[in-house]
Motif scaffolding. Structure first.
Motif, mmCIF file in Angstrom:
data_model
loop_
_atom_site.group_PDB
_atom_site.id
_atom_site.type_symbol
_atom_site.label_atom_id
_atom_site.label_comp_id
_atom_site.label_asym_id
_atom_site.label_seq_id
_atom_site.Cartn_x
_atom_site.Cartn_y
_atom_site.Cartn_z
ATOM 1 N N THR A 183 -3.190 -6.675 1.919
ATOM 2 C CA THR A 183 -1.647 -7.299 1.102
ATOM 3 C C THR A 183 -1.328 -8.338 1.394
ATOM 4 O O THR A 183 -0.989 -9.309 0.655
ATOM 5 C CB THR A 183 -0.519 -5.819 1.378
ATOM 6 O OG1 THR A 183 -0.876 -4.635 1.069
ATOM 7 C CG2 THR A 183 0.338 -6.669 0.844
ATOM 8 N N MET A 184 -1.791 -8.780 2.935
ATOM 9 C CA MET A 184 -1.210 -10.208 3.559
ATOM 10 C C MET A 184 -2.814 -11.371 3.072
ATOM 11 O O MET A 184 -2.783 -12.245 3.325
ATOM 12 C CB MET A 184 -1.284 -10.112 4.854
ATOM 13 C CG MET A 184 0.538 -9.460 5.099
ATOM 14 S SD MET A 184 1.399 -10.812 5.036
ATOM 15 C CE MET A 184 0.969 -11.644 6.759
ATOM 16 N N GLY A 185 -4.020 -10.480 3.801
ATOM 17 C CA GLY A 185 -5.592 -11.866 3.422
ATOM 18 C C GLY A 185 -6.071 -11.462 2.421
ATOM 19 O O GLY A 185 -6.779 -12.199 2.791
ATOM 20 N N HIS A 186 -5.526 -10.797 1.351
ATOM 21 C CA HIS A 186 -6.400 -10.692 0.221
ATOM 22 C C HIS A 186 -5.885 -10.971 -1.782
ATOM 23 O O HIS A 186 -5.947 -12.036 -1.861
ATOM 24 C CB HIS A 186 -7.114 -9.563 -0.577
ATOM 25 C CG HIS A 186 -8.275 -9.431 1.714
ATOM 26 N ND1 HIS A 186 -8.026 -8.590 2.086
ATOM 27 C CD2 HIS A 186 -9.857 -9.467 1.620
ATOM 28 C CE1 HIS A 186 -9.492 -8.765 3.374
ATOM 29 N NE2 HIS A 186 -9.874 -9.397 3.040
ATOM 30 N N GLY A 187 -4.489 -9.717 -1.501
ATOM 31 C CA GLY A 187 -3.893 -9.887 -2.333
ATOM 32 C C GLY A 187 -2.703 -10.863 -2.732
ATOM 33 O O GLY A 187 -3.170 -10.655 -4.047
ATOM 34 N N GLU A 218 -4.134 -1.867 6.748
ATOM 35 C CA GLU A 218 -4.073 -0.659 5.504
ATOM 36 C C GLU A 218 -5.298 -1.532 5.371
ATOM 37 O O GLU A 218 -5.325 -2.091 5.316
ATOM 38 C CB GLU A 218 -2.946 -0.940 4.425
ATOM 39 C CG GLU A 218 -3.507 -2.115 3.817
ATOM 40 C CD GLU A 218 -2.639 -3.143 4.268
ATOM 41 O OE1 GLU A 218 -2.098 -4.442 3.532
ATOM 42 O OE2 GLU A 218 -2.208 -3.189 5.551
ATOM 43 N N ASP A 219 -5.799 -0.458 4.178
ATOM 44 C CA ASP A 219 -7.235 -1.520 2.979
ATOM 45 C C ASP A 219 -6.635 -1.222 1.910
ATOM 46 O O ASP A 219 -7.714 -1.460 0.921
ATOM 47 C CB ASP A 219 -8.182 -0.613 3.408
ATOM 48 C CG ASP A 219 -8.300 1.423 3.323
ATOM 49 O OD1 ASP A 219 -7.102 1.650 2.724
ATOM 50 O OD2 ASP A 219 -9.164 2.120 4.340
ATOM 51 N N VAL A 220 -5.579 -0.455 1.637
ATOM 52 C CA VAL A 220 -4.956 0.494 0.101
ATOM 53 C C VAL A 220 -3.555 -0.417 0.324
ATOM 54 O O VAL A 220 -2.756 0.232 1.028
ATOM 55 C CB VAL A 220 -5.537 1.030 -0.596
ATOM 56 C CG1 VAL A 220 -5.259 0.802 -2.401
ATOM 57 C CG2 VAL A 220 -6.965 1.147 -0.549
ATOM 58 N N SER A 221 -3.260 -1.239 -0.934
ATOM 59 C CA SER A 221 -1.028 -0.579 -1.747
ATOM 60 C C SER A 221 -0.948 -0.466 -2.730
ATOM 61 O O SER A 221 -2.013 -1.539 -3.493
ATOM 62 C CB SER A 221 -0.924 -2.305 0.066
ATOM 63 O OG SER A 221 -0.688 -2.943 -0.785
ATOM 64 N N VAL A 235 0.898 -4.044 -9.038
ATOM 65 C CA VAL A 235 0.405 -4.585 -7.696
ATOM 66 C C VAL A 235 -0.036 -3.869 -7.020
ATOM 67 O O VAL A 235 0.058 -2.965 -6.810
ATOM 68 C CB VAL A 235 1.285 -5.798 -6.840
ATOM 69 C CG1 VAL A 235 0.627 -6.974 -5.917
ATOM 70 C CG2 VAL A 235 1.970 -6.775 -8.022
ATOM 71 N N ILE A 236 -1.804 -3.891 -7.210
ATOM 72 C CA ILE A 236 -2.812 -2.973 -6.946
ATOM 73 C C ILE A 236 -3.641 -4.147 -5.577
ATOM 74 O O ILE A 236 -3.903 -5.521 -6.195
ATOM 75 C CB ILE A 236 -3.824 -2.265 -7.239
ATOM 76 C CG1 ILE A 236 -2.752 -1.858 -7.935
ATOM 77 C CG2 ILE A 236 -4.328 -1.354 -5.987
ATOM 78 C CD1 ILE A 236 -3.349 -0.935 -8.880
ATOM 79 N N ASN A 237 -3.391 -4.121 -4.324
ATOM 80 C CA ASN A 237 -4.670 -4.765 -3.352
ATOM 81 C C ASN A 237 -5.717 -3.488 -2.691
ATOM 82 O O ASN A 237 -4.890 -3.148 -2.100
ATOM 83 C CB ASN A 237 -3.531 -5.477 -2.113
ATOM 84 C CG ASN A 237 -2.020 -6.230 -3.195
ATOM 85 O OD1 ASN A 237 -2.603 -7.020 -3.348
ATOM 86 N ND2 ASN A 237 -1.218 -5.359 -2.756
ATOM 87 N N TYR A 332 5.339 -2.951 2.438
ATOM 88 C CA TYR A 332 5.404 -2.662 3.926
ATOM 89 C C TYR A 332 6.125 -1.862 4.396
ATOM 90 O O TYR A 332 5.948 -0.472 4.193
ATOM 91 C CB TYR A 332 4.001 -3.090 4.871
ATOM 92 C CG TYR A 332 3.339 -3.720 4.756
ATOM 93 C CD1 TYR A 332 2.090 -2.850 5.025
ATOM 94 C CD2 TYR A 332 3.492 -5.470 5.326
ATOM 95 C CE1 TYR A 332 1.213 -3.741 4.435
ATOM 96 C CE2 TYR A 332 1.508 -5.914 5.155
ATOM 97 C CZ TYR A 332 1.011 -5.436 4.595
ATOM 98 O OH TYR A 332 0.020 -5.851 4.990
ATOM 99 N N ALA A 333 7.312 -2.369 4.002
ATOM 100 C CA ALA A 333 8.373 -1.453 4.124
ATOM 101 C C ALA A 333 8.931 0.155 3.583
ATOM 102 O O ALA A 333 9.804 1.121 3.820
ATOM 103 C CB ALA A 333 10.019 -2.666 4.153
ATOM 104 N N SER A 334 8.533 -0.425 2.474
ATOM 105 C CA SER A 334 8.915 0.571 1.082
ATOM 106 C C SER A 334 7.339 1.641 1.563
ATOM 107 O O SER A 334 7.591 2.837 1.523
ATOM 108 C CB SER A 334 8.754 0.297 -0.217
ATOM 109 O OG SER A 334 8.501 0.982 -1.204
ATOM 110 N N ALA A 335 6.239 1.596 1.716
ATOM 111 C CA ALA A 335 5.571 2.238 2.190
ATOM 112 C C ALA A 335 5.352 3.211 3.329
ATOM 113 O O ALA A 335 5.641 4.472 3.107
ATOM 114 C CB ALA A 335 3.987 1.340 2.150
#
Length: 371
Positions: A183-187, A218-221, A235-237, A332-335
């Motif tokens: 979420t932060m580093g790729h998507g 995480e590795d998926v969001s 939105v998928i990361n 992140y907060a929602s998840a």
């Protein structure tokens, strides 16, 4: 004849992999910019870098470089944890900073940058290079003109693959150093482009998981988002997807605009489909005569250099970057809290304001938080 402007004097802090993209971009700008100094704490890495890109001055300390060199722009190409202190040092030295993503590790850090920027009057910019590709610029222009009609539905997918060995680098996959996972580093590059087209978001609901990789993060969001203009988006990361791709799709009232690429796009990566009765819009899409350049660092750095030389406001500003960072924080907060999060809802005392994990990662022991 116009008097030639002196070149923009640039420095680079950190000479790891991404610094090469910055240096290459500067070399392609002819006389408009010059790389005059670098700062690197690792002498061997500095020597390797300057062997490829000759630089007049090399420093082992960034603040010494900022003090001694007369710079117009500094490129911060270090691990994410160092971005904020280095950007603040640059502002205090009167040097605009272009910072690799993510700009900061938290919204609280972003707000600290905003405060120092207001105090010093020196800008901090974020590298979101996909905004600057010719087709993206054209799409935003068409959206602004209203000819495509209202935006209705959008999808944004960053489906990448990083094996376990990728996370052997000490700062990868750790909340306190990298700020988050894909979420932060790729998507973040793809959904920043999404936000630049659709505008302000109002609410999102998300899921996140550590499904496979040996990380703290995480590795998926996945997020479902609603925007001020009424549009809805997914939105998928991911970093667990063997067939890698980066996809964006925008469905407007009068056309669908799609992009599929991996790490940078050209014209051929876009597809424009007009709605029945609006076939003439295809001519507007194809009317651009811009050079077919990849949406890499060169285009944004060129735009920044030209704006600094002309005395205009370069992009991407802290205000724009904060909106993208807030989208990540809300994901992140929602998840982790299992509830929708609205724009502006993560306030100063919220734990997700202080860190992207909010001390609430379900697969890790809860952190102690202070009010």
């Amino acid at each position: 004849m116009p008097v030639p402007r002196p070149p923009i004097r640039c420095g680079i802090i950190g000479t790891g992999g991404i610094a090469n993209a910055h240096a290459h971009a500067l070399t392609e700008l002819g006389g408009r910019a010059e790389l005059t100094a670098v700062a690197e704490i690792d002498p061997a890495r500095a020597a390797d870098f300057t062997g490829r890109f000759p630089v007049p001055a090399v420093y082992g300390d960034a603040e010494v470089m900022l003090e001694k060199e007369r710079l117009d722009l500094v490129h911060i190409c270090t691990p994410p944890k160092t971005h904020v202190p280095l950007a603040i040092a640059a502002m205090r030295a009167g040097v605009p900073a272009l910072v690799e993503k993510p700009t900061a590790l938290s919204l609280a850090e972003m707000d600290e940058l905003v405060e120092v920027e207001a105090e010093t009057g020196v800008p901090v910019l974020t590298v979101f290079q996909h905004r600057f590709g010719p087709a993206a610029v054209r799409l935003r222009r068409l959206v602004s003109s209203g000819v495509l009609g209202r935006p209705l539905v959008a999808t944004c997918e960053t489906l990448w693959f990083r094996d376990d060995a990728y996370f052997d680098v000490p700062w990868r996959g750790r909340w306190e150093v990298e700020g988050g996972g894909p979420t932060m580093g790729h998507g973040i590059h793809q959904f920043d482009l999404l936000l630049s087209v659709l505008g302000p978001w109002t609410e999102l609901t998300a899921l996140a998981g550590r499904l496979s990789r040996p990380t703290d993060t995480e590795d998926v969001s996945m997020a479902l988002a609603r925007f001020e203009n009424g549009a809805m988006a997914t939105v998928i990361n991911s970093v667990v997807s063997p067939r890698e791709t980066s996809r964006l799709r925008f469905d407007f009232e009068h056309a669908t605009v799609e992009l599929e690429h991996l790490y940078g796009y050209r014209e051929a990566d876009w597809r424009f489909t007009p709605a029945p009765g609006h076939e003439d819009l295809s001519e507007l899409w194809l009317a651009g005569d811009e050079p077919d350049l990849e949406s890499g660092h060169r285009l944004q750095i060129e735009a920044v250099v030209d704006a600094l030389a002309a005395g205009t406001e370069p992009g991407v500003s802290l205000a724009e970057a904060r909106r993208t960072m807030e989208f990540a924080a809300a994901t992140y907060a929602s998840a982790f809290q299992g509830r929708p999060i609205g724009a502006g809802q993560i306030t100063r005392n919220d734990p997700f304001n202080r860190s992207m994990d909010g001390g609430a990662v379900p697969w890790a022991p809860l952190k102690e938080t202070t009010a």
